[in-house]
Design a protein around this motif. Structure first.
Motif, short mmCIF file in Angstrom:
data_model
loop_
_atom_site.label_atom_id
_atom_site.label_comp_id
_atom_site.label_asym_id
_atom_site.label_seq_id
_atom_site.Cartn_x
_atom_site.Cartn_y
_atom_site.Cartn_z
N LYS A 156 12.09 11.38 -58.42
CA LYS A 156 11.03 10.41 -58.13
C LYS A 156 11.60 8.99 -58.14
N GLU A 160 11.90 6.22 -55.14
CA GLU A 160 11.37 4.86 -55.28
C GLU A 160 12.46 3.83 -55.01
N TRP A 163 13.59 2.33 -51.61
CA TRP A 163 12.90 1.19 -50.99
C TRP A 163 13.58 -0.14 -51.28
N MET B 1 0.12 11.59 -54.25
CA MET B 1 1.54 11.27 -54.36
C MET B 1 1.77 10.12 -55.34
N TYR B 5 2.67 9.46 -60.43
CA TYR B 5 3.70 8.53 -60.88
C TYR B 5 3.15 7.41 -61.73
N LYS B 133 4.85 2.21 -45.42
CA LYS B 133 4.68 3.14 -46.55
C LYS B 133 5.07 2.54 -47.90
N LEU B 134 5.67 1.38 -47.86
CA LEU B 134 6.02 0.72 -49.13
C LEU B 134 4.77 0.53 -50.00
N PHE B 137 4.25 2.55 -52.95
CA PHE B 137 5.19 2.40 -54.06
C PHE B 137 5.06 1.07 -54.76
N SER B 140 4.13 1.21 -58.64
CA SER B 140 5.18 1.67 -59.55
C SER B 140 6.40 0.77 -59.51
N LEU B 141 6.74 0.28 -58.33
CA LEU B 141 7.91 -0.61 -58.24
C LEU B 141 7.71 -1.88 -59.04
#
Lengths: 176, 326
Positions: A156, A160, A163, B1, B5, B133-134, B137, B140-141
């Motif tokens: 996972k 991540e 990116w 998805m 997370y 699609k970023l 994320f 979480s990023l």
């Protein structure tokens, strides 16, 4: 309690009348070897100095159980150069050449423990150089770190991380 | 998805929470004592006493410090199985990471949970692939990289970029952003840029390349910011821009540097340039239009230290006048 022998660095400084200012300081390594150093050397080691200050200079024998007689001379050498204002790129390059990976790590811990900021910064750079361009597994092995991610977590995480760009951002180069 | 997370992140947060609060309390004592009295720790629950006051010492511990070390030989060099980084505080770990480039930092973040956390907390500069699609994320990023102050979002021309939702979400997550670079983020409109301006009040430098939000998008930021100092705009198109659309500051423009490159609508920035009384650097490269009036006005500013012109139409006389005043 033990913890209260605190590391409040710089909170006290030696006054001119301090009896320790002229006495030699004995540093005792973890394997019981005594190294006699000038008080100026001790000053570079904030942990040692704060201990001396706390005891009003009455105690001049400082046990350093975490530092071996193998590593302590390196630390002392660096501090001596530092006091003399002779920390040059050339000296550092020579200094680091003598050290293997184990020694670099031990010295890093020693520098942290003794709170010698210059040495710590220098060794941070050295370690960074030694783990640069290496695999994750290498970095783990280098430090003896156990991978505490589950395979799912790691997958996972890597997804991540895909990116993020790693290259230097091309400032004005045309790609668009 | 996304959902699993987030829960993972929360889990991570809570599991570290206990460690963090413990660490915060003892970190004053950490350097000199934690390692030294490692073997006493089991008997010393007093680590929870936040006592940075060195005068409040228990005398018996001086004796331990002074003479008790003989017992600690077992701890010395605790064997090759140990994790060296266990014994160094987070700041030192971050100290090593700061000497590594983005690629190595990325590697290091996968080493272990602790490294992941320390790397994320100490990361200030981040460059992300800004494909649509970023968005999935972003939570979480940015939960991980919570100290980012310099962000670049780049999308290549063949992909669909992130949109206003992502821009606004990121601006909410990164309120301390001081620098932002957007490149090829074609889906972001002036709405996203307005969100950015409203949420990131510390934004000092904005760099735009190949975006489509046009003059309105730039205006949204410049007009709503009191602190922006550097603006760089290259190949900006604005499908929504009407003729004569103009960027202007809010009257107390803080801009010190303006750089415009390859703009068809460069004249829209004239009012902004003239209104920027603190301008030090002006670069105009390949911008069509007549810049005589702008440069004539700018040339009178005493703050100006650099004018850089390439492929710009103007009267030679005016150029000389402007330059002579710099």
């Amino acid at each position: 309690m033990a913890e209260e022998v605190s590391s409040q660095m710089n909170s006290l400084s030696i006054s001119e009348t301090n009896p320790s200012s002229s006495a030699t300081i004995s540093l005792v390594s973890g394997d019981d070897i005594v190294f006699k150093v000038e008080p100026t050397i001790a000053k570079e080691m904030e942990t040692v100095q704060s201990f001396i200050d706390e005891t009003d200079g009455k105690i001049t024998t400082i046990p350093l159980p975490n530092i071996s007689s193998h590593d302590l001379p390196y630390v002392i050498e660096y501090c001596e150069k530092s006091i003399a204002g002779k920390i040059t790129k050339e000296f550092e390059a020579e200094f680091v050449k003598k050290l293997n990976n184990e020694e670099v790590k031990e010295l890093f811990l020693a520098a942290n423990y003794l709170n010698i900021k210059k040495l710590l910064d220098f060794l941070s750079q050295v370690i960074a150089d030694r783990i640069a361009n290496k695999s994750v597994e290498y970095v783990r092995r280098y430090f003896g770190i156990e991978n505490d991610f589950t395979p799912e977590e790691e997958a996972k995480l890597r997804e991540e991380l895909a990116w993020t760009f790693t290259g230097v951002d091309p400032d004005d180069e045309d790609e668009n | 998805m996304l959902k699993p997370y987030i829960s993972l992140q929360l889990h991570r947060f809570f599991s570290f929470h206990a460690f963090l609060s413990f660490y915060n309390i003892v970190k004053f004592h950490f350097l000199s004592v934690f390692l030294f009295f490692f073997h006493f720790m089991g008997q010393s629950p007093s680590t929870s006493v936040p006592s940075p006051d060195i005068n409040r010492r228990d005398v018996s511990n001086i004796n331990r410090f002074g003479y008790g070390y003989g017992d600690s030989s077992d701890d010395f060099n605790g064997g090759s199985r140990r994790d060296y980084t266990d014994e160094i505080p987070d700041e030192c770990l971050a100290g090593i990471l700061q000497f590594l480039d983005a690629g190595d930092r990325k590697n290091c973040s996968v080493v272990s949970r602790r490294w992941l956390r320390v790397e994320g907390e100490s990361r200030q500069r981040l460059s992300l692939n800004a494909e649509a699609k970023l968005l999935d994320f972003v939570p979480s990023l940015f939960a991980r990289f919570d100290s980012v102050s310099k962000l670049a979002l780049r999308c290549n021309r063949k992909s669909t970029s992130v949109n206003d939702d992502a821009m606004i979400l990121i601006s909410l997550r990164c309120k301390n952003l001081t620098r932002l670079k957007l490149r090829g983020c074609r889906e972001i409109t002036e709405i996203g840029m307005l969100g950015l301006a409203k949420n990131c009040k510390n934004l000092k430098k904005l760099s735009i390349v190949s975006c489509l939000f046009g003059v309105k998008g730039i205006h949204a930021v410049v007009y709503n910011s009191d602190v922006i100092e550097e603006l760089s705009v290259k190949r900006l198109r604005g499908d929504n821009d009407e003729d004569g659309e103009s960027v202007y500051g809010n009257g107390c423009s803080s801009l010190k540097s303006i750089c415009l490159k390859e703009l068809a609508n460069g004249h829209s920035f004239m009012q902004l340039i003239i209104g920027s009384k603190k301008l030090q650097t002006l670069k105009l490269i390949g911008c069509v239009g007549n810049w005589d009036l702008t440069l004539g006005t700018v040339g009178k500013l005493n703050t100006l230290v650099e004018i850089h012109l390439e492929k710009v139409q103007m009267l030679v006389l005016l150029l000389l006048q402007s330059v002579a005043r710099c």
